[in-house]
Scaffold this motif. Structure first.
Motif, PDB file in Angstrom:
ATOM      1  N   UNK A  38       0.725  -1.151  -0.049  1.00 43.14           N
ATOM      2  CA  UNK A  38      -0.018  -0.063  -0.110  1.00 43.14           C
ATOM      3  C   UNK A  38       0.986   1.340  -0.011  1.00 43.14           C
ATOM      4  N   UNK A  39       1.879   1.154   0.966  1.00 47.74           N
ATOM      5  CA  UNK A  39       2.824   2.525   0.957  1.00 47.74           C
ATOM      6  C   UNK A  39       3.466   2.518  -0.565  1.00 47.74           C
ATOM      7  N   UNK A  40       3.824   1.463  -1.112  1.00 49.69           N
ATOM      8  CA  UNK A  40       4.738   1.586  -2.132  1.00 49.69           C
ATOM      9  C   UNK A  40       3.945   2.154  -3.325  1.00 49.69           C
ATOM     10  N   UNK A  41       2.568   1.725  -3.320  1.00 52.06           N
ATOM     11  CA  UNK A  41       1.506   2.026  -4.539  1.00 52.06           C
ATOM     12  C   UNK A  41       1.458   3.531  -4.234  1.00 52.06           C
ATOM     13  N   UNK A  42       1.129   4.066  -3.045  1.00 54.68           N
ATOM     14  CA  UNK A  42       1.048   5.404  -2.873  1.00 54.68           C
ATOM     15  C   UNK A  42       2.016   6.507  -3.191  1.00 54.68           C
ATOM     16  N   UNK A  43       3.264   5.978  -2.979  1.00 55.05           N
ATOM     17  CA  UNK A  43       4.536   6.737  -3.217  1.00 55.05           C
ATOM     18  C   UNK A  43       4.963   6.656  -4.482  1.00 55.05           C
ATOM     19  N   UNK A  44       4.149   6.068  -5.733  1.00 53.53           N
ATOM     20  CA  UNK A  44       4.800   5.859  -6.872  1.00 53.53           C
ATOM     21  C   UNK A  44       3.755   6.354  -7.949  1.00 53.53           C
ATOM     22  N   UNK A  45       4.146   6.282  -9.210  1.00 53.38           N
ATOM     23  CA  UNK A  45       3.301   6.781 -10.122  1.00 53.38           C
ATOM     24  C   UNK A  45       3.925   7.275 -11.219  1.00 53.38           C
ATOM     25  N   UNK A  46       3.499   7.596 -12.351  1.00 53.88           N
ATOM     26  CA  UNK A  46       3.942   8.094 -13.613  1.00 53.88           C
ATOM     27  C   UNK A  46       4.222   9.545 -13.561  1.00 53.88           C
ATOM     28  N   UNK A  64       8.724   2.823  -6.673  1.00 56.27           N
ATOM     29  CA  UNK A  64       8.575   1.479  -6.175  1.00 56.27           C
ATOM     30  C   UNK A  64       7.502   0.687  -6.819  1.00 56.27           C
ATOM     31  N   UNK A  65       7.703  -0.363  -7.166  1.00 53.25           N
ATOM     32  CA  UNK A  65       6.652  -1.464  -7.538  1.00 53.25           C
ATOM     33  C   UNK A  65       5.804  -2.090  -6.405  1.00 53.25           C
ATOM     34  N   UNK A  66       4.461  -1.849  -6.277  1.00 50.61           N
ATOM     35  CA  UNK A  66       3.899  -2.201  -5.175  1.00 50.61           C
ATOM     36  C   UNK A  66       3.834  -3.790  -5.203  1.00 50.61           C
ATOM     37  N   UNK A  67       3.799  -4.242  -5.916  1.00 48.20           N
ATOM     38  CA  UNK A  67       3.785  -5.983  -6.018  1.00 48.20           C
ATOM     39  C   UNK A  67       5.247  -6.422  -5.326  1.00 48.20           C
ATOM     40  N   UNK A  68       6.256  -5.875  -6.221  1.00 46.74           N
ATOM     41  CA  UNK A  68       7.496  -6.216  -5.687  1.00 46.74           C
ATOM     42  C   UNK A  68       7.907  -5.757  -4.019  1.00 46.74           C
TER      43      UNK A  68
END
Length: 487
Positions: free
Chosen positions: A424-432, A443-447
């Motif tokens: 959840x944190x990685x998905x919130x802190x990343x993006x295009x 970061x990639x959230x699944x990894x």
């Protein structure tokens, strides 16, 4: 119609000291609109101040208002799109500055908590109110008036989910509490739609599907948590809990009573340890590259308002950098666009990154040295603390409260929850941050989630089982007896 329903309706419409009371529907609607207006207004104040002090304003007041609306919608996870690129191509800006999330989350939580607080009296604690309550007690009738302090639950009652003196908690009527939160979310979403319509008139606007989905979802989750707190934190339904029978039967043979709560607490400890390690790594990297960061900061803009704006943006992105550091410590690392990935194993690719102070903290490209692998101490420490937390609950009072299978099950559940938190944190802190080379940024959230769960399970499970065995004298005695050869 029941007597309880009649009394609740009378309380809703009984006039207060300053006139008729507001209905729960209108109160929730206005509460949501007020929470949204406060968060949006704070950003408007900052952006307008920077626009006023700028020596070269590019647009009228409508421009700063659109920027504030975009930032407020982005704080709820909505992606932004810039349409003034070459040829009118839509360029995505999908990274959410995590520090902006704090203000709307706090306002929503407070609004949800206040929406279910009791206010069934006239608002004054007078002798007439006390006499009316005493008369109703003597007659055996329900209370018609209660002081305002009845809405606040004692600290111990909040923790136990019980109600102290006064009328029962609104949680006893779930439809009422859920309805109030629903109207609060409705009012909040109406303001978000108005901000979206205003932002669509500029070159930078929020994505419509994100606003329609993420803003109500965030508002419902955060306001619902606040309402649950305002109701005294009653116990939530647990599908894994046995409906009847002793604790050793069916579900509790695999998952002990209170195991879910312990697993969530252990996962929070592990996730917090990884985030703290990421913060330490980011601070060390930023100190190492302080001259380059200062030079990048001075080259971005010249006037003082522009430098203040860049500084505020960098501060809002500091939590994102901390999460990036945590993902680096976990092993998968993070993408920096153009196919480049920064991890303790290697840095594959060196894209042309935009000029920004925080990006100067990236490590030097090439094969990492032995010091890069020293970051493995962060997930190892998180796994050990997770195991210690679970073992402490499994051996409360020096006795084995849980069997070894139950201890293992809680540890695995905590590892999965820790992986979900990291994802959840990685998905919130990343993006295009653009097209082509900047389409994959962060970061990639699944990894990150998979690595966090693997570290927590691989290191926490042996620690929890060993500490359970070590802290339980009877378990060691039984083990020694089992190893004795039979005569």
């Amino acid at each position: 119609m029941s007597q309880q329903t009649i009394e609740r309706d009378r309380a809703h419409h009984r006039p207060g000291p300053d006139g008729p009371r507001m209905s729960p529907m209108l109160a929730g609607l206005l509460g949501g609109m007020l929470a949204a207006a406060l968060g949006l207004g704070a950003l408007v104040l900052v952006v307008i101040t920077l626009w006023i002090t700028s020596p070269y304003p590019d647009d009228g007041p409508a421009g700063p208002l659109r920027v504030a609306a975009d930032l407020w919608l982005a704080a709820h996870g909505a992606g932004l799109v810039r349409t003034d690129g070459a040829g009118g191509t839509a360029v995505p800006v999908g990274i959410t500055p995590l520090l902006l999330v704090v203000l709307p989350v706090w306002l929503l939580h407070r609004a949800g908590e206040q929406s279910v607080v009791h206010d069934t009296g006239t608002g004054t604690d007078t002798d007439a109110d006390t006499g009316a309550v005493a008369a109703d007690d003597d007659a055996g009738l329900p209370h018609s008036r209660t002081p305002r302090t009845a809405g606040r639950l004692p600290r111990g009652a909040r923790r136990a989910g019980r109600v102290g003196d006064g009328p029962p908690s609104l949680w006893a009527d779930p439809t009422d509490a859920v309805g109030r939160v629903a109207w609060l979310v409705t009012g909040y979403t109406l303001v978000a739609l108005a901000a979206l319509l205003h932002s669509l008139t500029g070159p930078l606007s929020a994505e419509i599907p994100d606003v329609l989905v993420r803003v109500p979802l965030v508002a419902a989750l955060v306001a619902g948590a606040g309402a649950w707190k305002g109701c005294g934190r009653p116990p939530l339904p647990n599908p894994l809990r046995a409906s009847s029978g002793p604790a050793e039967h069916a579900p509790h043979a695999f998952l002990p009573r209170g195991g879910v709560r312990v697993a969530l607490r252990a996962a929070a400890v592990a996730t917090g340890t990884v985030v703290a390690g990421g913060a330490l790594l980011f601070c060390l990297a930023l100190v190492r590259s302080a001259p380059e960061a200062a030079q990048s900061f001075s080259r971005l803009t010249g006037p003082l308002p522009g430098r203040v704006a860049v500084l505020l943006l960098a501060v809002c992105l500091v939590p994102n950098a901390v999460v990036w550091g945590a993902c680096y410590a976990l092993g998968p690392g993070f993408a920096v666009g153009g196919g480049g990935t920064v991890s303790p194993a290697a840095w594959s690719g060196r894209p042309d990154l935009p000029l920004f102070p925080l990006l100067e903290a990236l490590p030097e490209p090439g094969a990492p040295g032995p010091a890069a692998w020293a970051v493995a101490v962060v997930p190892v420490a998180a796994a050990v603390l997770l195991g210690v937390t679970v073992a402490g609950a499994a051996t409360g009072g020096g006795a084995a409260r849980w069997r070894w299978r139950q201890t293992a099950a809680v540890t695995v559940l905590a590892a999965l929850a820790s992986g979900a938190g990291a994802a959840l944190l990685a998905g919130a802190a990343s993006g295009p941050m653009g097209l082509h080379a900047l389409a994959d940024f962060g970061p990639r959230w699944w990894a990150a989630g998979g690595a966090a769960a693997a570290w927590a399970a691989g290191g926490g499970l042996p620690v929890a089982l060993f500490l359970r065995w070590w802290r339980t004298p009877e378990a060691r005695v039984i083990g020694r007896r089992a190893r004795r050869p039979r005569r």
